[in-house]
Enzyme design. Structure first.
Site, PDB file in Angstrom:
ATOM      1  N   SER A  42      78.613 -44.869 -32.984  1.00  0.00           N
ATOM      2  CA  SER A  42      79.904 -44.260 -32.637  1.00  0.00           C
ATOM      3  C   SER A  42      80.351 -44.568 -31.209  1.00  0.00           C
ATOM      4  CB  SER A  42      79.821 -42.745 -32.821  1.00  0.00           C
ATOM      5  OG  SER A  42      78.737 -42.215 -32.082  1.00  0.00           O
ATOM      6  N   ASP A 329      82.864 -34.848 -26.362  1.00  0.00           N
ATOM      7  CA  ASP A 329      82.443 -33.843 -27.340  1.00  0.00           C
ATOM      8  C   ASP A 329      80.932 -33.681 -27.238  1.00  0.00           C
ATOM      9  OD1 ASP A 329      81.314 -36.014 -28.609  1.00  0.00           O
ATOM     10  OD2 ASP A 329      82.626 -35.979 -30.356  1.00  0.00           O
ATOM     11  N   HIS A 332      79.484 -37.484 -27.311  1.00  0.00           N
ATOM     12  CA  HIS A 332      80.113 -38.704 -26.808  1.00  0.00           C
ATOM     13  C   HIS A 332      80.726 -38.573 -25.421  1.00  0.00           C
ATOM     14  CE1 HIS A 332      80.244 -38.823 -31.285  1.00  0.00           C
ATOM     15  NE2 HIS A 332      79.670 -39.986 -31.033  1.00  0.00           N
TER      16      HIS A 332
END
Ligand code: NAG
Ligand code: NAG
Length: 364
Positions: A42, A329, A332
């Site tokens: 991600s 978040d 990340h």
């Protein structure tokens, strides 16, 4: 032979020759890295997971609130991520998500492709069925390789790929799973160093596969201090970083370094740059103010203690200033963090990026 005739005859071609040299030089400068092929999780997903049936998605607000147009693109960020900044630093457009272009019958893979998928790890079993695993990404890439060989010819394809940069960011999810899931008993049976060694054995085969498929300039973005991501920090009563996860990250990056240096000894045409994301990011976490950050522990967007209990969704809280938060978040980094890290990787030096930086890798 005539004395007078020689001068004009020579000067005209000389002008043309100089012009040609200039054109060549300009072309060479911009073509030194023709494309960027991105693999990983991600931290570099630019929209692959939008095309999957998975829980691991970011194609909704507040993700993307600082992206051009304020739109959620599937990036796990308030804005751009490291795949974008890497491309920007190289003067290239962001490589498109593989799943966004592969369905087209005349897909153009020569300008780069991004295979990264949120949730993926070195191990096949990490978020199996929720992402494109790293092995699957390599399998997709082998199809791209075959397609390039068909469209450009084998020699041209090899030379194109040899000049391209293969950027890889993988490993964080394996470490997070181990650190979050393994009980003390399970850990005794599979100690963390042993677990990391298993990851490194898989990584060895995966990197060798990429070499066999034409990769000659590898940028390996090592794992960050994953024990300090809000999700893991929140688990500790004192809100400290998980020492276990951070230690594993250091072990993993050391292992990756050994793999790459071994490969470059065996294959002198392989060049690599390794970014120690742990060392680089710990600077921001330990001395936020020195790097322009005000908050290095809590997530900007999320819910619950430290905004670290629940992902960033339209119902989550978010901070007013995304540029002064290290974390977007619970897992990340913010766009600001990704931009600063990429800039260090691009033209910084050891101990953060070595044995050469990305700029040097691009100039080979
Ligand atoms: C992972 O899965 C791929 C198929 O997607 C398979 O080819 C590979 O052998 C598997 N690797 C391991 C270590 O199980
Ligand atoms: C947001 O944070 C950045 C980085 O610390 C700072 O430069 C900027 O002035 C802040 N913006 C506002 C509106 O406070």
């Amino acid at each position: 032979m005539g004395g007078n005739g020689v001068v004009p005859c020579r000067s005209v071609p000389m002008v043309a020759f100089m012009a040609a040299l200039f054109l060549l030089a300009t072309a060479a400068a911009s073509a030194s890295v023709p494309a960027l092929y991105v693999f990983g999780d991600s931290l570099a997903d630019v929209g692959n997971n939008n095309h999957l049936l998975t829980l691991l998605k970011a194609d909704f607000s507040h993700n993307g609130m600082d992206y051009p147009g304020g739109k959620a693109t599937g990036r796990f960020s308030n804005g751009k991520n490291s795949a974008d900044f890497l491309a920007e630093n190289l003067g290239l457009a962001t490589s498109p998500p593989y799943l966004a272009i592969s369905s087209s019958s005349n897909a153009n893979y020569a300008n780069g492709v991004n295979f990264a998928s949120g949730g993926s790890g070195v191990s096949n079993s990490t978020n199996k069925d929720q992402c494109i695993t790293f092995d699957k990404q390599i399998e997709y890439y082998s199809g791209v390789y075959a397609s390039l060989a068909r469209s450009l010819g084998q020699d041209q394809a090899m030379s194109h790929l040899a000049k391209s940069i293969f950027a890889i960011t993988i490993g964080s999810n394996d470490i997070i799973h181990y650190a979050k899931a393994n009980t003390a008993t399970a850990r005794a049976q599979n100690p963390s160093q042993q677990f990391v060694d298993t990851l490194i054995r898989s990584l060895t085969g995966q990197l060798q596969s990429l070499y066999n498929l034409g990769a000659r300039k590898v940028l390996f973005l090592g794992t960050g201090p994953v024990g300090c991501c809000p999700s893991l920090r929140e688990l500790s009563s004192s809100k400290d970083c998980s020492a276990l996860a951070n230690t594993m990250s250091v072990q993993y990056n050391k292992g990756a370094e050994a793999v790459l240096s071994g490969m470059s000894t065996r294959h002198p045409d392989l060049h690599y740059a390794l970014f120690d994301s742990t060392a680089a990011l710990l600077r921001y976490i330990n001395q936020p103010a020195a790097y322009g950050f005000a908050e290095a522990k809590a997530a900007c967007c999320g819910l619950g203690d430290m905004n670290a209990k629940i992902a960033c969704t339209p119902l989550s809280n978010y901070c007013a200033n995304r540029s002064d938060h290290v974390f977007w978040d619970f897992y990340h980094p913010t766009e600001a963090t990704a931009q600063k890290l990429t800039s260090t990787a691009f033209d910084g030096s050891a101990p953060f990026i070595f044995p050469i930086n990305i700029k040097q890798l691009s100039e080979i």
